[in-house]
Design an enzyme around this catalytic site. Structure first.
Site, PDB file in Angstrom:
ATOM      1  N   GLN A   1      13.879  -5.540   1.094  1.00 23.53           N
ATOM      2  CA  GLN A   1      13.529  -4.466   2.009  1.00 23.53           C
ATOM      3  C   GLN A   1      13.010  -5.050   3.322  1.00 23.53           C
ATOM      4  OE1 GLN A   1      10.572  -2.419  -0.291  1.00 23.53           O
ATOM      5  NE2 GLN A   1       9.477  -4.308  -0.713  1.00 23.53           N
TER       6      GLN A   1
ATOM      7  N   HIS B   1      -4.149   7.528  -3.371  1.00 22.61           N
ATOM      8  CA  HIS B   1      -4.389   6.628  -4.496  1.00 22.61           C
ATOM      9  C   HIS B   1      -5.463   7.134  -5.447  1.00 22.61           C
ATOM     10  CE1 HIS B   1      -2.118   3.889  -1.777  1.00 22.61           C
ATOM     11  NE2 HIS B   1      -1.520   3.652  -2.932  1.00 22.61           N
TER      12      HIS B   1
ATOM     13  N   ASP C   1       1.147  -3.039  -2.712  1.00 23.28           N
ATOM     14  CA  ASP C   1       0.104  -3.058  -1.687  1.00 23.28           C
ATOM     15  C   ASP C   1      -1.291  -3.191  -2.292  1.00 23.28           C
ATOM     16  OD1 ASP C   1      -0.396  -0.530  -2.716  1.00 23.28           O
ATOM     17  OD2 ASP C   1       0.777   0.471  -1.153  1.00 23.28           O
TER      18      ASP C   1
ATOM     19  N   ASP D   1       5.863  -5.782  -9.392  1.00 24.07           N
ATOM     20  CA  ASP D   1       6.500  -5.389  -8.129  1.00 24.07           C
ATOM     21  C   ASP D   1       7.609  -6.387  -7.830  1.00 24.07           C
ATOM     22  OD1 ASP D   1       5.547  -3.621  -5.356  1.00 24.07           O
ATOM     23  OD2 ASP D   1       7.037  -5.213  -5.165  1.00 24.07           O
TER      24      ASP D   1
ATOM     25  N   ASP E   1      12.030  -7.158 -11.488  1.00 26.00           N
ATOM     26  CA  ASP E   1      12.593  -5.821 -11.522  1.00 26.00           C
ATOM     27  C   ASP E   1      11.905  -5.064 -12.664  1.00 26.00           C
ATOM     28  OD1 ASP E   1      14.495  -3.652 -12.081  1.00 26.00           O
ATOM     29  OD2 ASP E   1      15.806  -4.754 -10.727  1.00 26.00           O
ATOM     30  N   ALA E   2      11.312  -3.917 -12.351  1.00 23.96           N
ATOM     31  CA  ALA E   2      10.542  -3.189 -13.363  1.00 23.96           C
ATOM     32  C   ALA E   2      11.387  -2.911 -14.599  1.00 23.96           C
ATOM     33  CB  ALA E   2      10.020  -1.887 -12.777  1.00 23.96           C
TER      34      ALA E   2
ATOM     35  N   ASP F   1       4.284   3.865  -9.556  1.00 21.49           N
ATOM     36  CA  ASP F   1       4.141   4.099  -8.116  1.00 21.49           C
ATOM     37  C   ASP F   1       5.335   3.466  -7.421  1.00 21.49           C
ATOM     38  OD1 ASP F   1       3.069   4.868  -5.737  1.00 21.49           O
ATOM     39  OD2 ASP F   1       1.570   3.277  -5.634  1.00 21.49           O
TER      40      ASP F   1
END
Ligand code: FAD
Lengths: 554, 499
Positions: free
Chosen positions: B235, B265, B289, B309, B343-344, B361
Site C-alpha cells: 500500500q 478505538h 498503527d 498486520d 497475511d491474516a 480491524d
C-alpha cells in the site's frame, strides 16, 4: 508537435520509462517440456521391459490411479475391503487430474474443476463428504459445501473485442438476434434438463450411465452437435462460439466431431444445487482436481489401504477363471513382479488394456482402438505478479478467450485464502482440436518447447501486453492420450457394450466406459466396478443401501 | 539580431522544459505515482504547446511586441507555478489537480506560441531551409541543457520553487533584451518596458523570499503536512500533520485522525474487553498503527497481545517513529505485545493459537481480495481461534453510509455460527461508524469500564447498541467467497454516499 521533440521530452522527463520497458528480443523465459511418461509408454508398447523375477499373491488389484482407480479403491475401502493393491504407471497418482507445484503455488496440469454434482451423482457427494469438501449430510436436498472449495467470485470472464467481459455470454452488444437465440437455447436446455424416461431417469443424467433411454436421446447421440445447432437454426456467432467452447472444454473436440447428445450433456446434465451457492458455481482448488486426488490418497492411507505403487505399469495381463495374473514393472527397482490377484479392476484407458491383455477376446483390440482420443496441451505460466489488463471485468478464476484455438487460463492463486496480491501461476488450456488426433500426438512428440511457447505467449499478449515482463517460467505438459472423444454414435458403439460387459476376474473402471471424459464418469466407473467386485447390487442406480452404504462410525 | 534571437530560442526552450519538469516532479512528490504524473503532465504540456503553435496564426500584427509580452507572461506564470502549487497543496486547496493541469496547460500554450513567432520574425532574414534548421536545433539544445541540469544541479541544489523562479527571470530577461534588440522596430508600445521591469522585480522578490516561502510551504507540507510518505509492497502510506492533527492515509483513504481516533478505538475495544474480565490473550488483526493495542494494554489482566498486520513497514513506522509511537503510547514496543507481519488469512490457517478476544480491524472490503476477510469462511476460520467464552469484535464500515454492507457483515457472522451484537459510534472524521461483537452466547455489556476512557461512559454504551430507524437492520445476503456480495454492495453504497 514533431515526434523527435516528443521523444526527447519523454526521455528527459522520465528515466523510469526507459528502464522499466522490456523490449522484445527479451531473454526467453525458463521452462520445461513435460508430460505423461512417453518413454515408459513406448517401452510398454514395444514389449522391451524385463520379465518378472518374482511372484506374489494379492487380493484385489487396481491398475491405474486416476479418478476411476482411486474411486474404486475408495468404494472398496468404504465397504470394508482394504486388501487392495493399486498400480500406477506414472510417478504420481491422479492421471488426468494430476497437479504440479512450485514455490509460488500448486497448480493443475489437467482436470481443474467439478460442477456441483448433479442429482444422480450421489456417490460423488458421498466422496466429497468423506473428503471434507461437502460439509454435513451428502444426502441433504440442499447440500452445503465448504465455501473455500466453491469457486470464489468472480468466477469467469471472457476476452472479446479487446475487452474483458463478466461471464461467458456477455449480452451487451450481442445484438437482439443473438440474445433471442441464446434465450431459445437456454429454454431448450432447461427442457432437456428436466426430461425423464418412463422409469423416471433423466435423459441427461450425470454420470451418463445412469441416464434414461429414449428414442429422442438415441437420435441426439447419433448426430453431431454441429448438425443439431444448424437443424435448430442456431447460428449467432456468440452462441456458436459458446457451444464450440463447451465441446472443446469437455471433450477437446469441435462440435462437428462431437455427438449432439454429449454436446448438450454439458449444459443439460448440470442440475446440482447447494445451500450456499448458486447452481452455476463449481468446485475448484489451486491444484485443480489434483486436490481431490491428494485428499483421496490421504483418505485411503488413513483407512489402511496399502500405499499406491507409482512408477508401476502393468505390462502383461492374463485372465483365467479363478483370477488374473498381472506382470507389473517396478521402475524404481528396474524389475518386474508377477502378481496373482483374485480380481483386477482395470482403471486405465481401453487402448492400454488392449496392449497388455494377452488372452483378450479376439475382437477386443480393434474395439479398443475404435475410441477416438483427443490430445491436449496445458501450459503453466509462473508470473511475478497478477496479470494486468484493460478490464473492465476484473481477473477471474477462469479467463476465457473468444475465438482462440485455446480455451484460456485459470488462476491457481484465485482460491487461495490470502489478501496480498503476489506471484501466481496461470494454467493455459489448449485442446489440439484442429488437428487429426494422430497428427496432434505426432506434433506433441516432436515439436520443441519454443514451438508451443511462442504461440501461447502471442495469444496471451492480446489481453495482456505486459505479460512477458511478469513471466518467470513457462512449463508445458503434453497429454497425447488425454481423453476419449464422444463422437456421433459413441453411445451405441460396440466398444461400450464390450467394456460394460467385463465382469468376473477383470472389471473396467475408466472414463472410456461411458466415453465421456469427466470426473463424475470416471468416478462412477470406479464405484460401479468396486460394487460389482464386492458382488453387490445397485450398480445401475444408487440403492437405499448404497446411500447409507458402509460408512463406518468415525 | 539573428544570433540574439537564436539565443533567446535556446533560453525559451530550456525554460519551457524546465516548467514541465518542475510541475511533473512536484506532482509526483506530493501525489505519488511518478509514472502517472510524468506521463499526464508531459501529455498535457505537449498538447498545450500544440494548441499554442496552432493559435500563433491568429497573431498577425506587431509580432515582436507579442513575442515580448508572451515571454513576460511565461516568465511570470511558469516562474511562480511551483510556488503556487506548493502553497495550494500545503493549504489544502481542494482542486490541486485542477490548478496543476491548468498551469501546465497555460505555460505549455504560451511556450507553444513562442517558436512560431520567432520563426516568423526571422523569416525575412534567413532562408527557410536554414531558419528551420537553426531554430529547431537550438530549441532542442535548450531542452537538452535543462534536462541534464535539472536532475543534476537545479532540483537538488536550488529546490523546485527557486528553480522555477530562476527560469522565470530568464524568460523575462529575454524579453527585456529583445526590447533592446528590436529597438525602434517595436513601434509604439508604451508600457512594455514597465511590464518587463515589474515582472523582473516580482520574480526577484520571489527569489529573495523563496528561502522563507520555501520554509513556510515546505514546513506546511513536509514538516506539518506530509510527515511521511512511502510505498510499501502492499500500500501507499501517507502520514500528514496539520497543527495537532496527525492523519494516516492508506492508498489515499483516511485511516484515522489523531483528533478523534480515540473515539473509534475506544468504541472498538472497550465494550468487548470490559465484558471479558478474565481475558488474557488478545489477537488484533490489522491495526498496525498500534492504536487498538494501546487501548487493550490499559487492561492489566491482558497477558499477551498478538498483532497480525501484513505490512512490516506500518508496524515499524508506528513503533519506531517518535511522533507516531507517541500516538499509540509506545504500544508496539510493549513487552506484552508480539507483532506478526503476515497475511491474516494465512496466519489463521496455520496457527492453532486460541484467544479470549479477537479484534478485527482490517481495511474496508473495497476489493475482492479484502472481501475475503469479511466472508463466512473467514469468520468460521476465526471461530476456531476463539475460546469458548471468548468474543470477536469487527469494525464493519458505516451503518449510515453503507447500511446494507454493515448488515451484510452481521448476517455473515451469524451464518458462521456467531451470536451478534451490532453497535455504532460517532467519529467526526468518519461519520457514524459500525462495529459488531460476536460470540457464542448473547452479549452482555459490562456495567462500567474498568479503565480510563475519554469518550465512553456506561450511558453512552447503552445508546450505542440502539439503532435509529435510518440505520436499523435490513435484510442482507451472506457474504461468501463464492458470491462476494459485500464488495459489490460496499462499492455501490459508498459511490452513492460520496457521489
Ligand atoms: C487437460 C485436461 C483437462 C481436464 N479438465 C477436466 C475438468 O476440469 N473437469 C473434469 O471433470 N474432467 C476434466 N478432464 C477429464 C479427465 O480426464 C477426467 O475428469 C478424469 O480425471 C479421468 O479419470 P480416469 O480415471 O478415467 O482416467 P485417467 O486420468 O486417464 O487415469 C488412468 C490412469 O491409468 C494410468 N495407466 C495407464 N496405463 C497404465 C498401465 N499400463 N499400468 C498402470 N497404470 C496405467 C495412467 O497413468 C492414469 O494415471 C480433463 C482432462 C484433461 C486431459
Amino acid at each position: 508537435m514533431n515526434p523527435a521533440r516528443r521523444a526527447l521530452l519523454a526521455a528527459a522527463a522520465s528515466g523510469c520509462f526507459a528502464s522499466c520497458e522490456f523490449r522484445d528480443g527479451a531473454p526467453q523465459p525458463a521452462g520445461a517440456l513435460l508430460g505423461t511418461d512417453m518413454a515408459l509408454g513406448h517401452a510398454l508398447r514395444d514389449g522391451t521391459l524385463p520379465a518378472p523375477t518374482e511372484e506374489r499373491r494379492i487380493g484385489a488389484a487396481i491398475v491405474g490411479a486416476g479418478i476411476g482407480g482411486l474411486s474404486a479403491a475408495w468404494q472398496l475401502a468404504r465397504q470394508g475391503e482394504t486388501d487392495v493393491a493399486v498400480f500406477e504407471l506414472e510417478d504420481a497418482a491422479g492421471g488426468n487430474a494430476r497437479h504440479g507445484e512450485n514455490a509460488v503455488s500448486p497448480y493443475p496440469l489437467g482436470a481443474h474443476y467439478l460442477p456441483l454434482p448433479a442429482s444422480e451423482a450421489v456417490s460423488v457427494r458421498e466422496l466429497l463428504a468423506d473428503l471434507g469438501v461437502l460439509a454435513g449430510d451428502p444426502h441433504a436436498p440442499l447440500p452445503r459445501y465448504d465455501e473455500r472449495h466453491l469457486v470464489h467470485a468472480p468466477q469467469e470472464r471472457l476476452y472479446k473485442d479487446g475487452l474483458w467481459h463478466d461471464g461467458l455470454l456477455p449480452r451487451a452488444g450481442a445484438g437482439a438476434r443473438a440474445i433471442a437465440q441464446i434465450e431459445r437455447f437456454d429454454a431448450l436446455v432447461a427442457a432437456l434438463k428436466a426430461r425423464r424416461d418412463g422409469d423416471g431417469r433423466r435423459l441427461f443424467a450425470s454420470p451418463s450411465l445412469l441416464a434414461g433411454r429414449h428414442a429422442d436421446s438415441d437420435a441426439l447421440a447419433a448426430t453431431s452437435m454441429d448438425q443439431w445447432m444448424r437443424d435448430n437454426g442456431f447460428d449467432a456467432p456468440l452462441l456458436t462460439w459458446h457451444v464450440d467452447y463447451a465441446c472443446r472444454d469437455d471433450f477437446g473436440a469441435r462440435p462437428a466431431q462431437v455427438s449432439a447428445w454429449a454436446g448438450l450433456h454439458y449444459f443439460a446434465c448440470r442440475d446440482g444445487v447447494a445451500a450456499d451457492a448458486d447452481p452455476h458455481n463449481v468446485l475448484t482448488w489451486p491444484e485443480g482436481n489434483g486436490h481431490l486426488v491428494r485428499r483421496l490418497v490421504g483418505w485411503l492411507r488413513d483407512r489402511g489401504v496399502p500405499p499406491i505403487r507409482t512408477g508401476a505399469p502393468c505390462i502383461r495381463l492374463a485372465t483365467a477363471r479363478g483370477g488374473a495374473v498381472l506382470d507389473i514393472y517396478h521402475a524404481a527397482e528396474r524389475r518386474s513382479v508377477r502378481y496373482r490377484a483374485a480380481r483386477v479392476i482395470w482403471a486405465a484407458p481401453a487402448f492400454a488394456l488392449a496392449r497388455v491383455w494377452e488372452n483378450a477376446p479376439p475382437a477386443f483390440a480393434a474395439l479398443a482402438r475404435s475410441i477416438d482420443v483427443s490430445p491436449w496441451l496445458t501450459a503453466n505460466l509462473t508470473l511475478a505478479s497478477l496479470p494486468e489488463d484493460a478490464g473492465p471485468a476484473p481477473l477471474a478464476w477462469d479467463n476465457v478467450l473468444f475465438d482462440s484455438p485455446a480455451l484460456g487460463y485459470v488462476v491457481a492463486t484465485h482460491q487461495r485464502m490470502r489478501v496480498a496480491p503476489g506471484p501466481t501461476v496461470l494454467t493455459y488450456y489448449w485442446p489440439l482440436a484442429d488437428l487429426d488426433p494422430a497428427a496432434g500426438r505426432a506434433r506433441l512428440a516432436a515439436a520443441p518447447w519454443q514451438a508451443w511457447a511462442a504461440p501461447i505467449l502471442d495469444e496471451l499478449a492480446r489481453p495482456h501486453p505486459g505479460l512477458r515482463r511478469q513471466l518467470q517460467r513457462l512449463d508445458l505438459w503434453r497429454w497425447p492420450h488425454a481423453m476419449p472423444r464422444p463422437v456421433p454414435g459413441f453411445r451405441a458403439a460396440p466398444v461400450r457394450a464390450a467394456l460394460a460387459a467385463l465382469d468376473g476376474p477383470l472389471l473396467f473402471a475408466h472414463s472410456d466406459l461411458s466415453g465421456m471424459p469427466l470426473f463424475e464418469e470416471a468416478h462412477w466407473a470406479g464405484v460401479r466396478a468396486a460394487r460389482r467386485l464386492l458382488g453387490g447390487a445397485g450398480v445401475s442406480a444408487p440403492t437405499p443401501a448404497a446411500r447409507t452404504g458402509g460408512r463406518r462410525p468415525r | 539580431m539573428r544570433l540574439a534571437l537564436l539565443f533567446s530560442v535556446f533560453v525559451v526552450a530550456s525554460c519551457g522544459l524546465a516548467y514541465e519538469l518542475i510541475a511533473a516532479a512536484l506532482a509526483s512528490y506530493v501525489l505519488g505515482d511518478s509514472v502517472t504524473q510524468f506521463s499526464t503532465i508531459i501529455g498535457t504540456y505537449l498538447f498545450a504547446m500544440g494548441v499554442g503553435s496552432w493559435a500563433s496564426k491568429f497573431i498577425v500584427r506587431s509580432l515582436a511586441v507579442r513575442f515580448i509580452q508572451i515571454e513576460i507572461a511565461v516568465g511570470l506564470i511558469g516562474g511562480f507555478s511551483a510556488m503556487l502549487l506548493f502553497l495550494a497543496f500545503a493549504y489544502d486547496a481542494g482542486p490541486f489537480r485542477l490548478l496543476l493541469y491548468g498551469l501546465v496547460f497555460v505555460t505549455g500554450a504560451l511556450v507553444g506560441l513562442e517558436i512560431p513567432l520567432i520563426m516568423r520574425i526571422l523569416k525575412d532574414e534567413v532562408t527557410f531551409k536554414d531558419l528551420v534548421a537553426q531554430v529547431l536545433s537550438v530549441d532542442y539544445l535548450g531542452a537538452l541543457a535543462v534536462s541534464i541540469l535539472f536532475p543534476l544541479a537545479l532540483a537538488p541544489h536550488l529546490g523546485l520553487m527557486r528553480s522555477g523562479l530562476l527560469f522565470g527571470l530568464m524568460n523575462v530577461g529575454v524579453a527585456l533584451w529583445a526590447m533592446r534588440v528590436f529597438g525602434s522596430a517595436l513601434g509604439r508600445a508604451p508600457y512594455l518596458r514597465a511590464q518587463g521591469v515589474l515582472a523582473l522585480l516580482l520574480l526577484a522578490a520571489g527569489i529573495a523570499s523563496a528561502e522563507r516561502l520555501t520554509a513556510l510551504a515546505e514546513s506546511a507540507m513536509y514538516a506539518d503536512r506530509i510527515i511521511h510518505a512511502e510505498s510499501t509492497p502492499y500500500q501507499r502510506i501517507v502520514i500528514t500533520r496539520w497543527r495537532d492533527d496527525i492523519r494516516l492515509h492508506l492508498n489515499g483513504n483516511l485511516q484515522f485522525s489523531s483528533r478523534d481516533e480515540y473515539r473509534y478505538h475506544e468504541a472498538l475495544v472497550h465494550p468487548a474487553l470490559a465484558a471479558l474480565p478474565g481475558a488474557q490473550r488478545v489477537l488484533i488483526l490489522g491495526g498496525g498503527d498500534g492504536l487498538a493495542a494501546r487501548e487493550v494494554l490499559k487492561y492489566r489482566q491482558v497477558a499477551s497481545i498478538t498483532l497480525v498486520d501484513l505490512d512490516r513497514r506500518m508496524t515499524e513506522l508506528f513503533r519506531d517513529n517518535r511522533l507516531l509511537a507517541a500516538l499509540n503510547a509506545g504500544a508496539l514496543a510493549d513487552p506484552r505485545l508480539a507483532i506478526v507481519n503476515r497475511d491474516a488469512l494465512a496466519w489463521l490457517e496455520q496457527s492453532d493459537a486460541m484467544f479470549d478476544l479477537v479484534i478485527v480491524d482490517l481495511p474496508d472490503p473495497s476489493n475482492h481480495a479484502l472481501g475475503k476477510l469479511y466472508s463466512s469462511a473467514f469468520y468460521r476460520l476465526l471461530g476456531k481461534h476463539v475460546a469458548a467464552r471468548g468474543l470477536v469484535v469487527v469494525q464493519a464500515t458505516s451503518p449510515f453510509y453503507a447500511r446494507r454492507s454493515f448488515w451484510t457483515v452481521v448476517a455473515t457472522l451469524e451464518d458462521a455460527g456467531f451470536v451478534t451484537a451490532p453497535y455504532h459510534a460517532y467519529v467526526p472524521s468518519f461519520g457514524e461508524w459500525g462495529y459488531i461483537i460476536a460470540g457464542r452466547a448473547p452479549f452482555v455489556p459490562a456495567p462500567a469500564f474498568p479503565v480510563p476512557t475519554r469518550f465512553l461512559t456506561p450511558a453512552t454504551q447503552r445508546l450505542m447498541f440502539d439503532f435509529p430507524a435510518d440505520m436499523a437492520r435490513i435484510p442482507a445476503e451472506v457474504n461468501r467467497l463464492n458470491n462476494q456480495a459485500l464488495t459489490r454492495t460496499f462499492e455501490d453504497e459508498w459511490r452513492r454516499a460520496i457521489r
